[in-house]
Design a protein around this motif. Sequence first.
Motif, PDB file in Angstrom:
ATOM      1  N   ASP A  24     -15.293 -10.184   2.356  1.00 48.35           N
ATOM      2  CA  ASP A  24     -15.887  -9.250   3.317  1.00 48.35           C
ATOM      3  C   ASP A  24     -14.866  -8.778   4.353  1.00 48.35           C
ATOM      4  OD1 ASP A  24     -18.499  -9.094   2.287  1.00 48.35           O
ATOM      5  OD2 ASP A  24     -19.032 -11.014   3.189  1.00 48.35           O
ATOM      6  N   ARG A  25     -13.995  -9.681   4.789  1.00 48.54           N
ATOM      7  CA  ARG A  25     -12.972  -9.263   5.756  1.00 48.54           C
ATOM      8  C   ARG A  25     -11.971  -8.320   5.096  1.00 48.54           C
ATOM      9  NH1 ARG A  25      -9.231 -13.394   9.246  1.00 48.54           N
ATOM     10  NH2 ARG A  25      -8.157 -13.627   7.237  1.00 48.54           N
ATOM     11  N   ALA A  26     -11.650  -8.574   3.840  1.00 50.86           N
ATOM     12  CA  ALA A  26     -10.727  -7.695   3.117  1.00 50.86           C
ATOM     13  C   ALA A  26     -11.288  -6.282   3.035  1.00 50.86           C
ATOM     14  CB  ALA A  26     -10.458  -8.250   1.724  1.00 50.86           C
ATOM     15  N   MET A  68      -5.783  -1.408   7.074  1.00 52.09           N
ATOM     16  CA  MET A  68      -4.878  -2.554   7.240  1.00 52.09           C
ATOM     17  C   MET A  68      -4.675  -3.170   5.852  1.00 52.09           C
ATOM     18  SD  MET A  68      -6.715  -3.993  10.721  1.00 52.09           S
ATOM     19  CE  MET A  68      -5.572  -5.339  11.032  1.00 52.09           C
ATOM     20  N   TYR A  69      -3.887  -2.475   5.052  1.00 51.11           N
ATOM     21  CA  TYR A  69      -3.804  -2.795   3.627  1.00 51.11           C
ATOM     22  C   TYR A  69      -3.093  -4.120   3.356  1.00 51.11           C
ATOM     23  CZ  TYR A  69      -5.080   2.109   3.536  1.00 51.11           C
ATOM     24  OH  TYR A  69      -5.717   3.299   3.759  1.00 51.11           O
ATOM     25  N   ASP A  70      -2.048  -4.416   4.103  1.00 48.52           N
ATOM     26  CA  ASP A  70      -1.338  -5.681   3.902  1.00 48.52           C
ATOM     27  C   ASP A  70      -2.270  -6.864   4.163  1.00 48.52           C
ATOM     28  OD1 ASP A  70       1.219  -4.723   3.145  1.00 48.52           O
ATOM     29  OD2 ASP A  70       1.643  -4.204   5.235  1.00 48.52           O
ATOM     30  N   GLU A  71      -3.068  -6.751   5.226  1.00 48.15           N
ATOM     31  CA  GLU A  71      -4.000  -7.828   5.562  1.00 48.15           C
ATOM     32  C   GLU A  71      -5.081  -7.967   4.494  1.00 48.15           C
ATOM     33  OE1 GLU A  71      -2.940  -5.517   7.533  1.00 48.15           O
ATOM     34  OE2 GLU A  71      -2.231  -6.372   9.431  1.00 48.15           O
ATOM     35  N   ALA A  72      -5.555  -6.823   3.980  1.00 47.93           N
ATOM     36  CA  ALA A  72      -6.568  -6.860   2.923  1.00 47.93           C
ATOM     37  C   ALA A  72      -6.030  -7.530   1.670  1.00 47.93           C
ATOM     38  CB  ALA A  72      -7.042  -5.443   2.604  1.00 47.93           C
ATOM     39  N   ILE A  73      -4.800  -7.171   1.304  1.00 51.71           N
ATOM     40  CA  ILE A  73      -4.168  -7.766   0.118  1.00 51.71           C
ATOM     41  C   ILE A  73      -4.040  -9.272   0.283  1.00 51.71           C
ATOM     42  CG2 ILE A  73      -1.979  -7.927  -1.150  1.00 51.71           C
ATOM     43  CD1 ILE A  73      -1.702  -4.870  -0.701  1.00 51.71           C
ATOM     44  N   THR A  95      -5.724 -14.688  -1.298  1.00 53.79           N
ATOM     45  CA  THR A  95      -6.193 -16.032  -0.936  1.00 53.79           C
ATOM     46  C   THR A  95      -7.513 -16.343  -1.627  1.00 53.79           C
ATOM     47  OG1 THR A  95      -5.133 -15.835   1.243  1.00 53.79           O
ATOM     48  CG2 THR A  95      -6.794 -17.563   0.975  1.00 53.79           C
ATOM     49  N   ALA A  96      -8.413 -15.347  -1.644  1.00 56.00           N
ATOM     50  CA  ALA A  96      -9.705 -15.536  -2.309  1.00 56.00           C
ATOM     51  C   ALA A  96      -9.513 -15.776  -3.802  1.00 56.00           C
ATOM     52  CB  ALA A  96     -10.596 -14.320  -2.076  1.00 56.00           C
ATOM     53  N   GLN A  97      -8.561 -15.055  -4.389  1.00 56.42           N
ATOM     54  CA  GLN A  97      -8.320 -15.187  -5.824  1.00 56.42           C
ATOM     55  C   GLN A  97      -7.778 -16.567  -6.190  1.00 56.42           C
ATOM     56  OE1 GLN A  97      -5.365 -12.491  -7.766  1.00 56.42           O
ATOM     57  NE2 GLN A  97      -7.134 -11.786  -8.945  1.00 56.42           N
ATOM     58  N   GLU A  98      -7.025 -17.166  -5.280  1.00 53.06           N
ATOM     59  CA  GLU A  98      -6.509 -18.515  -5.518  1.00 53.06           C
ATOM     60  C   GLU A  98      -7.655 -19.523  -5.702  1.00 53.06           C
ATOM     61  OE1 GLU A  98      -3.987 -19.523  -2.280  1.00 53.06           O
ATOM     62  OE2 GLU A  98      -2.484 -17.978  -2.726  1.00 53.06           O
ATOM     63  N   HIS A  99      -8.771 -19.263  -5.044  1.00 50.56           N
ATOM     64  CA  HIS A  99      -9.899 -20.191  -5.093  1.00 50.56           C
ATOM     65  C   HIS A  99     -10.975 -19.764  -6.094  1.00 50.56           C
ATOM     66  CE1 HIS A  99      -8.332 -22.381  -1.649  1.00 50.56           C
ATOM     67  NE2 HIS A  99      -8.113 -21.218  -1.074  1.00 50.56           N
ATOM     68  N   ASN A 100     -10.889 -18.522  -6.571  1.00 48.56           N
ATOM     69  CA  ASN A 100     -11.863 -18.051  -7.565  1.00 48.56           C
ATOM     70  C   ASN A 100     -11.199 -16.965  -8.400  1.00 48.56           C
ATOM     71  OD1 ASN A 100     -14.086 -17.333  -9.055  1.00 48.56           O
ATOM     72  ND2 ASN A 100     -15.465 -17.141  -7.319  1.00 48.56           N
ATOM     73  N   LEU A 151      -2.396   0.860  -0.499  1.00 53.81           N
ATOM     74  CA  LEU A 151      -1.135   0.626   0.218  1.00 53.81           C
ATOM     75  C   LEU A 151      -0.058   1.579  -0.292  1.00 53.81           C
ATOM     76  CD1 LEU A 151       0.649  -0.984   2.162  1.00 53.81           C
ATOM     77  CD2 LEU A 151       1.069  -2.616   0.303  1.00 53.81           C
ATOM     78  N   LYS A 152       0.016   1.708  -1.592  1.00 52.98           N
ATOM     79  CA  LYS A 152       0.991   2.622  -2.196  1.00 52.98           C
ATOM     80  C   LYS A 152       0.685   4.054  -1.811  1.00 52.98           C
ATOM     81  CE  LYS A 152       3.067   3.795  -6.668  1.00 52.98           C
ATOM     82  NZ  LYS A 152       3.019   3.549  -8.140  1.00 52.98           N
ATOM     83  N   GLN A 153      -0.596   4.389  -1.819  1.00 46.25           N
ATOM     84  CA  GLN A 153      -1.024   5.735  -1.464  1.00 46.25           C
ATOM     85  C   GLN A 153      -0.698   6.060  -0.004  1.00 46.25           C
ATOM     86  OE1 GLN A 153      -5.276   6.804  -0.516  1.00 46.25           O
ATOM     87  NE2 GLN A 153      -5.199   7.531  -2.636  1.00 46.25           N
TER      88      GLN A 153
END
Length: 453
Positions: A293-295, A303-308, A313-318, A335-337
């Motif tokens: 949700d924060r992402a 704030m693309y770097d923060e979202a990434i 981090t979420a992907q590490e756990h799921n 971010l690229k865009q």
Amino acid sequence: MVAPGSVTSRLGSVFPFLLVLVDLQYEGAECGVNADVEKHLELGKKLLAAGQLADALSQFHAAVDGDPDNYIAYYRRATVFLAMGKSKALPDLTKVIELKMDFTAARLQRGHLLLKQGKLDEAEDDFKKVVCVWDAELRELRAECFIKEGEPRKAISDLKAASKLKNDNTEAFYKISTLYYQLGDHELSLSEVRECLKLDQDHKRCFAHYKQVKKLNKLIESAEELIRDGRYTDATSKYESVMKTEPNVAEYTIRSKERICHCFSKDEKPVEAIRVCSEVLQVEPDNVNALKDRAEAYLVEEMYDEAIQDYETAQEHNENDQQIREGLEKAQRLLKQSQKRDYYKILGVKRNAKKQEIIKAYRKLALQWHPDNFQNEEEKKKAEKKFIDIAAAKEVLSDPEMRKKFDDGEDPLDAESQQGGGGGSPFHRSWNSWQGFNPFSSGGPFRFKFHFN
């Protein structure tokens, strides 16, 4: 030495099966397994029930290989060995007891095997330890010890056994309910306190606790229904009421904030979402829901770097969550865009801006940067380029389909990202002239001539 027969005779033929049921229902459920091991265990149970012992054994072999510390896998494999009359059950039962010393069903089965093998002293030791579990008071005493040690789920296991070993054990049901309540499981808490009131509808503590849990449960159910209906502001208000109703149990505060964080994110209130989600993540840094949700809120705030970082981090756990994977890919595209042409920045609007805001910003900038306003040749060329970007931004962001493509990280006016290239957009063709443009027309950008006095 006491004859082992005097102990076993008290157990009889009914006790072992009852004991197995109690332990599998309450204690076995605590054993954590991964998805693959769970599949092997479930399939093995079905095959065992169908009498297909060899196939069941194969599944339990796979479960043990997949998780060598899973005592349930060893116990079920031992069950198959016993059914097949094989002595290999003994090492598996011993392994179960090593992994979980209070798993009495395994100790009872091992006692019977040792007795058959003539190992009387070892069998007697197992049987003596098993007999103790049928004492409700000892179960309740051990439950109190577990509570003091900060292991409420083990305490619940003992109290559930005690509630069945002693008639009308309202005290056990009350304690189970309060323990579930402290763990944040309001539904199970409500279920257990109702059992207490079935035995004694005038039980003061159970009735007082029942009223509190019922009120909290009603608030949470109502909030979740509002979320399902997309009424996020009302749901937020309900969860704020949950925190006020139960301010002393931290679990309800953190779960409420987690859901409020979700509501803010879905309601396109990124600043509020980031604030509340961050509060949750300070307490639970690995909370996948709050990270997702924060992402999403970070994406709205560009704030693309923060979202990434949150998605990673979420992907590490799921790692199997498709929503996380898609969100991460989108954040990386955006971010690229953002390092190229950003239509939102060109018009100076937020990513969640309404169409009316986009048209208003476009008209203002179109008037400001109309090349007729500039006499100096260098300034005119700069204005022409700015003017084209403004018109392009309006074209993309006022068209729902094109805007969605852009929001997903694809520039619909970028020739490099369009198959076939060339012909679709007026901004990919050489435009005739900025003359003839009317920023107040509802059609395309090149319909009427527009002059300034």
